[in-house]
Write an enzyme that holds these catalytic residues in place. Structure first.
Site, PDB file in Angstrom:
ATOM      1  CE  LYS A  71      -9.337  17.163 -16.956  1.00  0.00           C
ATOM      2  NZ  LYS A  71      -8.242  18.118 -16.857  1.00  0.00           N
ATOM      3  CG  ASP A  83     -17.010  29.654 -28.959  1.00  0.00           C
ATOM      4  OD1 ASP A  83     -17.943  28.919 -29.366  1.00  0.00           O
ATOM      5  OD2 ASP A  83     -17.040  30.900 -29.038  1.00  0.00           O
ATOM      6  N   GLY A 133      -0.917  15.367 -25.234  1.00  0.00           N
ATOM      7  CA  GLY A 133      -2.194  14.765 -24.831  1.00  0.00           C
ATOM      8  C   GLY A 133      -3.222  15.830 -24.471  1.00  0.00           C
ATOM      9  CB  ILE A 227       0.849  20.360 -15.242  1.00  0.00           C
ATOM     10  CG1 ILE A 227       0.878  19.103 -16.106  1.00  0.00           C
ATOM     11  CG2 ILE A 227       1.045  21.606 -16.091  1.00  0.00           C
ATOM     12  CD1 ILE A 227      -0.395  18.963 -16.970  1.00  0.00           C
TER      13      ILE A 227
HETATM   14  P1  ATR Z   1      -3.155  14.029 -20.256  1.00  0.00           P
HETATM   15  O1  ATR Z   1      -4.605  14.162 -20.472  1.00  0.00           O
HETATM   16  O2  ATR Z   1      -2.736  14.052 -18.811  1.00  0.00           O
HETATM   17  O3  ATR Z   1      -2.348  14.976 -21.086  1.00  0.00           O
HETATM   18  P2  ATR Z   1      -2.706  11.876 -22.128  1.00  0.00           P
HETATM   19  O4  ATR Z   1      -3.704  12.489 -23.052  1.00  0.00           O
HETATM   20  O5  ATR Z   1      -2.757  10.411 -21.883  1.00  0.00           O
HETATM   21  O6  ATR Z   1      -2.769  12.532 -20.692  1.00  0.00           O
HETATM   22  O7  ATR Z   1      -1.250  12.292 -22.643  1.00  0.00           O
HETATM   23  C1  ATR Z   1      -0.086  11.850 -22.023  1.00  0.00           C
HETATM   24  C2  ATR Z   1       1.149  12.537 -22.627  1.00  0.00           C
HETATM   25  O8  ATR Z   1       2.295  12.110 -21.902  1.00  0.00           O
HETATM   26  C3  ATR Z   1       1.418  12.184 -24.078  1.00  0.00           C
HETATM   27  O9  ATR Z   1       2.064  13.268 -24.697  1.00  0.00           O
HETATM   28  C4  ATR Z   1       2.380  10.993 -23.949  1.00  0.00           C
HETATM   29  O10 ATR Z   1       3.212  10.777 -25.073  1.00  0.00           O
HETATM   30  P3  ATR Z   1       2.679   9.863 -26.313  1.00  0.00           P
HETATM   31  O11 ATR Z   1       1.706  10.722 -27.084  1.00  0.00           O
HETATM   32  O12 ATR Z   1       3.894   9.557 -27.078  1.00  0.00           O
HETATM   33  O13 ATR Z   1       2.017   8.646 -25.701  1.00  0.00           O
HETATM   34  C5  ATR Z   1       3.206  11.463 -22.779  1.00  0.00           C
HETATM   35  N1  ATR Z   1       3.852  10.370 -22.068  1.00  0.00           N
HETATM   36  C6  ATR Z   1       3.294   9.500 -21.206  1.00  0.00           C
HETATM   37  N2  ATR Z   1       4.195   8.620 -20.737  1.00  0.00           N
HETATM   38  C7  ATR Z   1       5.380   8.956 -21.328  1.00  0.00           C
HETATM   39  C8  ATR Z   1       6.708   8.440 -21.273  1.00  0.00           C
HETATM   40  N3  ATR Z   1       7.012   7.412 -20.494  1.00  0.00           N
HETATM   41  N4  ATR Z   1       7.655   9.052 -22.014  1.00  0.00           N
HETATM   42  C9  ATR Z   1       7.371  10.112 -22.791  1.00  0.00           C
HETATM   43  N5  ATR Z   1       6.149  10.640 -22.898  1.00  0.00           N
HETATM   44  C10 ATR Z   1       5.164  10.076 -22.179  1.00  0.00           C
END
Ligand code: ATR
Length: 281
Positions: A71, A83, A133, A227
């Site tokens: 993405k 935008d 994220g 989600i």
């Molecule tokens: P996406 O595009 O699906 O949002 P991403 O950009 O990789 O994926 O973001 C993942 C999100 O899940 C982030 O907010 C991540 O937290 P961090 O910014 O601290 O890494 C969160 N996340 C993933 N695994 C996690 C875990 N085990 N505990 C808490 N948060 C988690």
């Protein structure tokens, strides 16, 4: 369905892409409206993304959806960014107009439309968003557009939530009055204050995953969205407490419907799309 020399080609770029439901419901929509088009999965390795985008021009593919992990990485290779892509910094839809590629983001719209199935008025609501994220960026864009009152943005790495706020400040005025970055550990203290709870992280995908906060604090008044495409522990608790709740499928259907409309200029047959996935909500 009869294919011929004029059949238009649409698809999805992902890695992996095997589990994507988009070919099923997009094809159902094309067939329902009698549009001469197919929608196919394209597994694109991350290192090949620039060639994959160029292939849209070469093969005159009419449009694609873009999913994880592409993405963000498609952005440098298209001709124009809508935008919302400029703000969200992620695109999930590309339209090919005679070799000129325009990138859109319809995830934010999909989230808002999905949520409206449970909660017709989002304006003025207080929301807890967990995760900062790519998905969270789109969801926050949608919530701001709808005019929410407050967003608690909880993230494991609170610095990432603060960074998101600072970036959005460049696009939305006074957003620092709306978005409040907090660590995950603080969720328990604020959860009674919010109307809507949204999980955008992958936590809950596995049943043994730890809870994101103390789910005993969930009350019937909360509307809960996860989600992830299944009934997670968070959603199970929401169900037990009598909350309104939904998984990731409404967002998926509505983002795809918007992509369909961008490509075809026709209104997407939402009910047909849902039915093709056996979604009866
Ligand atoms: P996406 O595009 O699906 O949002 P991403 O950009 O990789 O994926 O973001 C993942 C999100 O899940 C982030 O907010 C991540 O937290 P961090 O910014 O601290 O890494 C969160 N996340 C993933 N695994 C996690 C875990 N085990 N505990 C808490 N948060 C988690």
């Amino acid at each position: 369905m009869i294919l011929d020399g004029q059949t238009k080609v649409y698809g999805i770029f992902g890695y992996p892409v095997k589990h994507s439901k988009s070919p099923t419901f997009q094809t159902a929509a094309f067939q329902h409206l009698g549009i001469n088009a197919v929608y196919v999965p394209f597994e694109v390795n991350p290192e090949s993304i620039s060639q994959a985008v160029e292939s849209l021009r070469v093969l005159k593919i009419s449009g694609v959806n873009v999913t994880i992990p592409h993405k963000e990485s498609v952005i440098p290779y298209v001709n124009e960014l809508s935008d919302e892509v400029k703000v969200i910094k992620a695109a999930n839809t590309i339209k090919n107009v005679d070799g000129y590629l325009i990138a859109y983001n319809t995830d934010w719209y999909g989230f808002v439309e999905g949520l409206k199935e449970l909660e017709p008025t989002i304006e003025g609501k207080k929301v807890l968003v967990i995760g900062a994220g790519g998905s969270s960026r789109a969801i926050i864009y949608g919530l701001l557009k709808e005019g929410v009152d407050k967003i608690y943005l909880a993230n494991r790495t609170v610095e990432r939530a603060k960074k998101l706020l600072n970036e959005y400040l460049q696009h939305f005025k006074v957003v620092d009055k709306i978005i409040h970055p907090i660590p995950l550990a603080d969720i328990n203290e604020i959860v009674k204050e919010v109307d809507i709870i949204v999980n955008t992280t992958s936590v809950g995908l596995n049943d043994e995953d730890f809870p994101l906060f103390n789910y005993d604090f969930i009350e019937q008044k909360h509307t809960v969205v996860d989600i992830i495409y299944k009934e997670t522990k968070l959603l199970k608790v929401a169900k037990e407490k009598g909350c309104k709740y939904q998984n990731g499928y409404p967002m998926l259907i509505h983002q795809g419907a918007k992509s369909f409309e961008i490509w075809t200029g026709q209104k997407a047959p939402i009910e047909v799309m849902k039915k093709s996935l056996n979604l009866h909500y």
